[in-house]
Write an enzyme that holds these catalytic residues in place. Sequence first.
Site, PDB file in Angstrom:
ATOM      1  N   GLY A  90      39.279  42.889  31.834  1.00  0.00           N
ATOM      2  CA  GLY A  90      40.715  42.661  31.691  1.00  0.00           C
ATOM      3  C   GLY A  90      41.051  41.236  32.085  1.00  0.00           C
ATOM      4  O   GLY A  90      40.307  40.594  32.830  1.00  0.00           O
ATOM      5  N   GLN A  98      46.444  34.461  34.904  1.00  0.00           N
ATOM      6  CA  GLN A  98      45.105  33.991  35.266  1.00  0.00           C
ATOM      7  C   GLN A  98      44.670  32.782  34.451  1.00  0.00           C
ATOM      8  O   GLN A  98      43.749  32.075  34.846  1.00  0.00           O
ATOM      9  CB  GLN A  98      44.077  35.117  35.092  1.00  0.00           C
ATOM     10  CG  GLN A  98      44.289  36.262  36.073  1.00  0.00           C
ATOM     11  CD  GLN A  98      43.219  37.304  35.906  1.00  0.00           C
ATOM     12  OE1 GLN A  98      43.323  38.192  35.071  1.00  0.00           O
ATOM     13  NE2 GLN A  98      42.145  37.209  36.688  1.00  0.00           N
ATOM     14  N   HIS A 131      48.659  41.827  38.460  1.00  0.00           N
ATOM     15  CA  HIS A 131      48.653  40.376  38.207  1.00  0.00           C
ATOM     16  C   HIS A 131      50.028  39.897  37.721  1.00  0.00           C
ATOM     17  O   HIS A 131      50.439  38.784  38.020  1.00  0.00           O
ATOM     18  CB  HIS A 131      47.617  40.017  37.137  1.00  0.00           C
ATOM     19  CG  HIS A 131      46.239  39.785  37.682  1.00  0.00           C
ATOM     20  ND1 HIS A 131      45.950  38.792  38.595  1.00  0.00           N
ATOM     21  CD2 HIS A 131      45.059  40.406  37.431  1.00  0.00           C
ATOM     22  CE1 HIS A 131      44.654  38.814  38.878  1.00  0.00           C
ATOM     23  NE2 HIS A 131      44.085  39.785  38.190  1.00  0.00           N
ATOM     24  N   CYS A 136      37.626  40.666  40.588  1.00  0.00           N
ATOM     25  CA  CYS A 136      38.668  39.970  39.836  1.00  0.00           C
ATOM     26  C   CYS A 136      38.150  38.606  39.426  1.00  0.00           C
ATOM     27  O   CYS A 136      37.521  37.908  40.222  1.00  0.00           O
ATOM     28  CB  CYS A 136      39.913  39.809  40.715  1.00  0.00           C
ATOM     29  SG  CYS A 136      41.253  38.904  39.908  1.00  0.00           S
ATOM     30  N   LEU A 137      38.415  38.224  38.184  1.00  0.00           N
ATOM     31  CA  LEU A 137      37.956  36.919  37.695  1.00  0.00           C
ATOM     32  C   LEU A 137      38.627  35.767  38.438  1.00  0.00           C
ATOM     33  O   LEU A 137      38.155  34.638  38.366  1.00  0.00           O
ATOM     34  CB  LEU A 137      38.217  36.798  36.187  1.00  0.00           C
ATOM     35  CG  LEU A 137      37.457  37.799  35.307  1.00  0.00           C
ATOM     36  CD1 LEU A 137      37.883  37.663  33.850  1.00  0.00           C
ATOM     37  CD2 LEU A 137      35.953  37.624  35.444  1.00  0.00           C
ATOM     38  N   HIS A 177      45.120  47.133  38.017  1.00  0.00           N
ATOM     39  CA  HIS A 177      44.715  45.785  38.436  1.00  0.00           C
ATOM     40  C   HIS A 177      45.449  44.713  37.624  1.00  0.00           C
ATOM     41  O   HIS A 177      46.002  43.768  38.177  1.00  0.00           O
ATOM     42  CB  HIS A 177      43.194  45.660  38.273  1.00  0.00           C
ATOM     43  CG  HIS A 177      42.647  44.336  38.669  1.00  0.00           C
ATOM     44  ND1 HIS A 177      41.821  44.155  39.759  1.00  0.00           N
ATOM     45  CD2 HIS A 177      42.805  43.107  38.120  1.00  0.00           C
ATOM     46  CE1 HIS A 177      41.515  42.866  39.865  1.00  0.00           C
ATOM     47  NE2 HIS A 177      42.084  42.209  38.875  1.00  0.00           N
ATOM     48  N   GLU A 178      45.463  44.897  36.296  1.00  0.00           N
ATOM     49  CA  GLU A 178      46.088  43.880  35.430  1.00  0.00           C
ATOM     50  C   GLU A 178      47.612  43.872  35.593  1.00  0.00           C
ATOM     51  O   GLU A 178      48.237  42.808  35.594  1.00  0.00           O
ATOM     52  CB  GLU A 178      45.700  44.107  33.968  1.00  0.00           C
ATOM     53  CG  GLU A 178      44.194  44.033  33.681  1.00  0.00           C
ATOM     54  CD  GLU A 178      43.522  42.799  34.251  1.00  0.00           C
ATOM     55  OE1 GLU A 178      44.145  41.710  34.291  1.00  0.00           O
ATOM     56  OE2 GLU A 178      42.371  42.914  34.683  1.00  0.00           O
TER      57      GLU A 178
HETATM   58 NI    NI Z   1      42.063  40.237  38.279  1.00  0.00          NI
END
Ligand code: NI
Length: 188
Positions: free
Chosen positions: A46, A51, A145, A99-100, A141-142
């Site tokens: 995701g 991000q 963000h 998480c990226l 999670h997304e």
């Molecule tokens: Ni993330």
Amino acid sequence: MAILPIRITGDPVLHEPAEPVTRFDDELRTLVADMYDTMFAAPGVGLAAPQVGVPLRLFVYNYPDEQGNERRGVAINPELWISPPPTGEADEDTESEGCLSVPGERFPLRRADRALLRAVDLDEKPFEIEASGWFARIFQHEFDHLNGVLYVDRLEFLHHRRATKAVVKRGWGKPGASWLPGVDDLEG
Ligand code: NI
């Protein structure tokens, strides 16, 4: 195809609520295409617009389900209902979430098992998805963000302290840090 730099925790865009999408134009289509490229290159399951430095309420996801099918899509201006409410506990799986924007780290976080996502697609067409398990985790999670919340903000105390130490050790936690999938190796 364009792979975009992914902002790392500490960059203000990750910690502020994003704005609703109001213009469904070519610029939005290009952003979504680039977000897919970036998510696949990372690789990740995701990716939310903040991000990649864009403070808009949308995310892309790519969830390989138990049958090996990939469920991918874009959720624009999403709403999310979850059940049961989250408790803020650690998970028994000690690496249940990553998480990226906190690359190379994983910490346990218990999420609601079920989620109902309502959003629109690139043509402003509404859709609804019921998810459970890992798929529901991705949506939670997304969605976080888009409200300026990272999963590390939700960790139980001891894990939160470990995450904070890891962020300091890697020199993050301040504005301006990013990494480029395919160029920078930030795993492990
Ligand atoms: Ni993330």
